[in-house]
Design an enzyme around this catalytic site. Structure first.
Site, PDB file in Angstrom:
ATOM      1  N   ARG A 197      12.429   4.538  13.288  1.00  0.00           N
ATOM      2  CA  ARG A 197      11.143   5.235  13.215  1.00  0.00           C
ATOM      3  C   ARG A 197      10.225   4.790  14.362  1.00  0.00           C
ATOM      4  O   ARG A 197      10.695   4.248  15.354  1.00  0.00           O
ATOM      5  CB  ARG A 197      10.526   5.002  11.821  1.00  0.00           C
ATOM      6  CG  ARG A 197      11.427   5.526  10.701  1.00  0.00           C
ATOM      7  CD  ARG A 197      10.808   5.324   9.345  1.00  0.00           C
ATOM      8  NE  ARG A 197       9.578   6.090   9.188  1.00  0.00           N
ATOM      9  CZ  ARG A 197       8.704   5.907   8.194  1.00  0.00           C
ATOM     10  NH1 ARG A 197       8.951   4.972   7.271  1.00  0.00           N
ATOM     11  NH2 ARG A 197       7.608   6.635   8.122  1.00  0.00           N
ATOM     12  N   HIS A 203      12.791  -2.448   2.788  1.00  0.00           N
ATOM     13  CA  HIS A 203      12.180  -1.206   3.257  1.00  0.00           C
ATOM     14  C   HIS A 203      13.071  -0.061   2.839  1.00  0.00           C
ATOM     15  O   HIS A 203      14.287  -0.096   3.077  1.00  0.00           O
ATOM     16  CB  HIS A 203      11.994  -1.208   4.778  1.00  0.00           C
ATOM     17  CG  HIS A 203      11.105  -2.321   5.203  1.00  0.00           C
ATOM     18  ND1 HIS A 203       9.759  -2.297   4.979  1.00  0.00           N
ATOM     19  CD2 HIS A 203      11.402  -3.520   5.760  1.00  0.00           C
ATOM     20  CE1 HIS A 203       9.239  -3.447   5.396  1.00  0.00           C
ATOM     21  NE2 HIS A 203      10.213  -4.201   5.872  1.00  0.00           N
ATOM     22  N   ASN A 241       8.439  -5.394  -0.786  1.00  0.00           N
ATOM     23  CA  ASN A 241       8.281  -4.301   0.168  1.00  0.00           C
ATOM     24  C   ASN A 241       6.794  -4.299   0.528  1.00  0.00           C
ATOM     25  O   ASN A 241       5.984  -3.733  -0.202  1.00  0.00           O
ATOM     26  CB  ASN A 241       8.699  -2.959  -0.430  1.00  0.00           C
ATOM     27  CG  ASN A 241       8.593  -1.846   0.602  1.00  0.00           C
ATOM     28  OD1 ASN A 241       7.983  -2.030   1.658  1.00  0.00           O
ATOM     29  ND2 ASN A 241       9.173  -0.694   0.297  1.00  0.00           N
ATOM     30  N   GLU A 272      13.103  -9.134   1.854  1.00  0.00           N
ATOM     31  CA  GLU A 272      12.227  -8.041   2.310  1.00  0.00           C
ATOM     32  C   GLU A 272      12.985  -6.726   2.185  1.00  0.00           C
ATOM     33  O   GLU A 272      14.145  -6.638   2.603  1.00  0.00           O
ATOM     34  CB  GLU A 272      11.870  -8.325   3.780  1.00  0.00           C
ATOM     35  CG  GLU A 272      11.024  -7.265   4.447  1.00  0.00           C
ATOM     36  CD  GLU A 272      10.741  -7.615   5.920  1.00  0.00           C
ATOM     37  OE1 GLU A 272      11.074  -8.749   6.370  1.00  0.00           O
ATOM     38  OE2 GLU A 272      10.202  -6.750   6.612  1.00  0.00           O
ATOM     39  N   ALA A 293       2.989  -0.988   4.740  1.00  0.00           N
ATOM     40  CA  ALA A 293       2.332  -1.083   6.054  1.00  0.00           C
ATOM     41  C   ALA A 293       1.919  -2.523   6.400  1.00  0.00           C
ATOM     42  O   ALA A 293       1.821  -2.875   7.582  1.00  0.00           O
ATOM     43  CB  ALA A 293       1.124  -0.157   6.083  1.00  0.00           C
ATOM     44  N   PRO A 304       0.781  -1.231   0.000  1.00  0.00           N
ATOM     45  CA  PRO A 304       0.000   0.000   0.000  1.00  0.00           C
ATOM     46  C   PRO A 304       0.817   1.287   0.000  1.00  0.00           C
ATOM     47  O   PRO A 304       1.818   1.393   0.714  1.00  0.00           O
ATOM     48  CB  PRO A 304      -0.809  -0.090   1.303  1.00  0.00           C
ATOM     49  CG  PRO A 304      -0.898  -1.545   1.592  1.00  0.00           C
ATOM     50  CD  PRO A 304       0.350  -2.166   1.041  1.00  0.00           C
ATOM     51  N   ASN A 305       0.335   2.219  -0.786  1.00  0.00           N
ATOM     52  CA  ASN A 305       0.844   3.595  -0.876  1.00  0.00           C
ATOM     53  C   ASN A 305       2.138   3.731  -1.676  1.00  0.00           C
ATOM     54  O   ASN A 305       2.566   4.852  -1.962  1.00  0.00           O
ATOM     55  CB  ASN A 305       1.010   4.236   0.522  1.00  0.00           C
ATOM     56  CG  ASN A 305      -0.291   4.253   1.289  1.00  0.00           C
ATOM     57  OD1 ASN A 305      -1.270   4.821   0.816  1.00  0.00           O
ATOM     58  ND2 ASN A 305      -0.343   3.598   2.436  1.00  0.00           N
TER      59      ASN A 305
HETATM   60  C1  DQA Z   1       8.151   1.022   4.247  1.00  0.00           C
HETATM   61  C2  DQA Z   1       8.135   1.212   5.756  1.00  0.00           C
HETATM   62  C3  DQA Z   1       6.754   0.928   6.315  1.00  0.00           C
HETATM   63  O1  DQA Z   1       6.750   1.108   7.730  1.00  0.00           O
HETATM   64  C4  DQA Z   1       5.735   1.869   5.713  1.00  0.00           C
HETATM   65  O2  DQA Z   1       4.433   1.547   6.174  1.00  0.00           O
HETATM   66  C5  DQA Z   1       5.789   1.927   4.234  1.00  0.00           C
HETATM   67  C6  DQA Z   1       7.077   1.839   3.551  1.00  0.00           C
HETATM   68  C7  DQA Z   1       9.503   1.428   3.622  1.00  0.00           C
HETATM   69  O3  DQA Z   1       9.731   1.081   2.468  1.00  0.00           O
HETATM   70  O4  DQA Z   1      10.317   2.093   4.269  1.00  0.00           O
HETATM   71  O5  DQA Z   1       4.774   2.137   3.580  1.00  0.00           O
HETATM   72  O6  DQA Z   1       7.952  -0.364   3.959  1.00  0.00           O
END
Ligand code: DQA
Length: 145
Positions: free
Chosen positions: A108, A101, A75, A99, A78, A11-12
């Site tokens: 964070r 990020h 990735n 994985e 969330a 997501p996002n």
């Molecule tokens: C993320 C880190 C996650 O905590 C966050 O919700 C994201 C992006 C990252 O790529 O740093 O959407 O996976």
């Protein structure tokens, strides 16, 4: 047949480049797809980058990867911190799982420190910016080489 790597994004991440650029940078998911394809071309791997805002779609793509992918780079965004369903799906996949990020999640908020996906991932990249995908591709090539 050239081995296929699925690069799945949660997501996002469709907004990458425009979403909180101070955290995630200005490069887009298309830039990531191009960089990963270039490494793949060097290493003899095909790449397929996908993104969805829907948990079930990510689960379905992991199931598809069982049939068509040699490895998964994911990735989960969330969903990393919430999704037993994504973990369970990854546990049905037999190849390597990396994985990624973009941000350094351990620096964070506390809720970002736990990852369900890390229970399955063979390697985890965090805090390398979008370069983390490139490093993950190189490691995937090493693992499959
Ligand atoms: C993320 C880190 C996650 O905590 C966050 O919700 C994201 C992006 C990252 O790529 O740093 O959407 O996976």
């Amino acid at each position: 047949m050239t081995p296929m790597i699925h690069i799945l994004n949660g997501p996002n991440l469709n907004l990458l480049g425009r979403r909180q650029p101070e955290i995630y940078g200005r490069e887009t998911l298309d830039d990531v797809a191009a960089a990963c394809a270039a490494i793949g071309a060097e290493a003899g791997l095909e790449t397929r980058l996908l993104q969805s805002n829907w948990e079930g779609q990510i689960v379905d793509w992991i199931h598809e990867a069982r049939e068509s992918a040699a490895g998964i780079i994911i990735n989960p965004a969330a969903l990393t911190h919430t999704s037993v369903a994504v973990l369970d799906a990854l546990n049905t996949f037999e190849g390597p799982v990396i994985e990624v990020h973009i941000s350094q999640v351990h620096k964070r908020e506390a809720f970002r420190h736990h990852s369900y996906v890390s229970h399955r991932a063979d390697a985890v990249m965090a805090g390398f910016g979008v370069h983390g995908y490139v490093l993950a591709m190189r490691h995937m090539a090493h693992l499959l080489g």
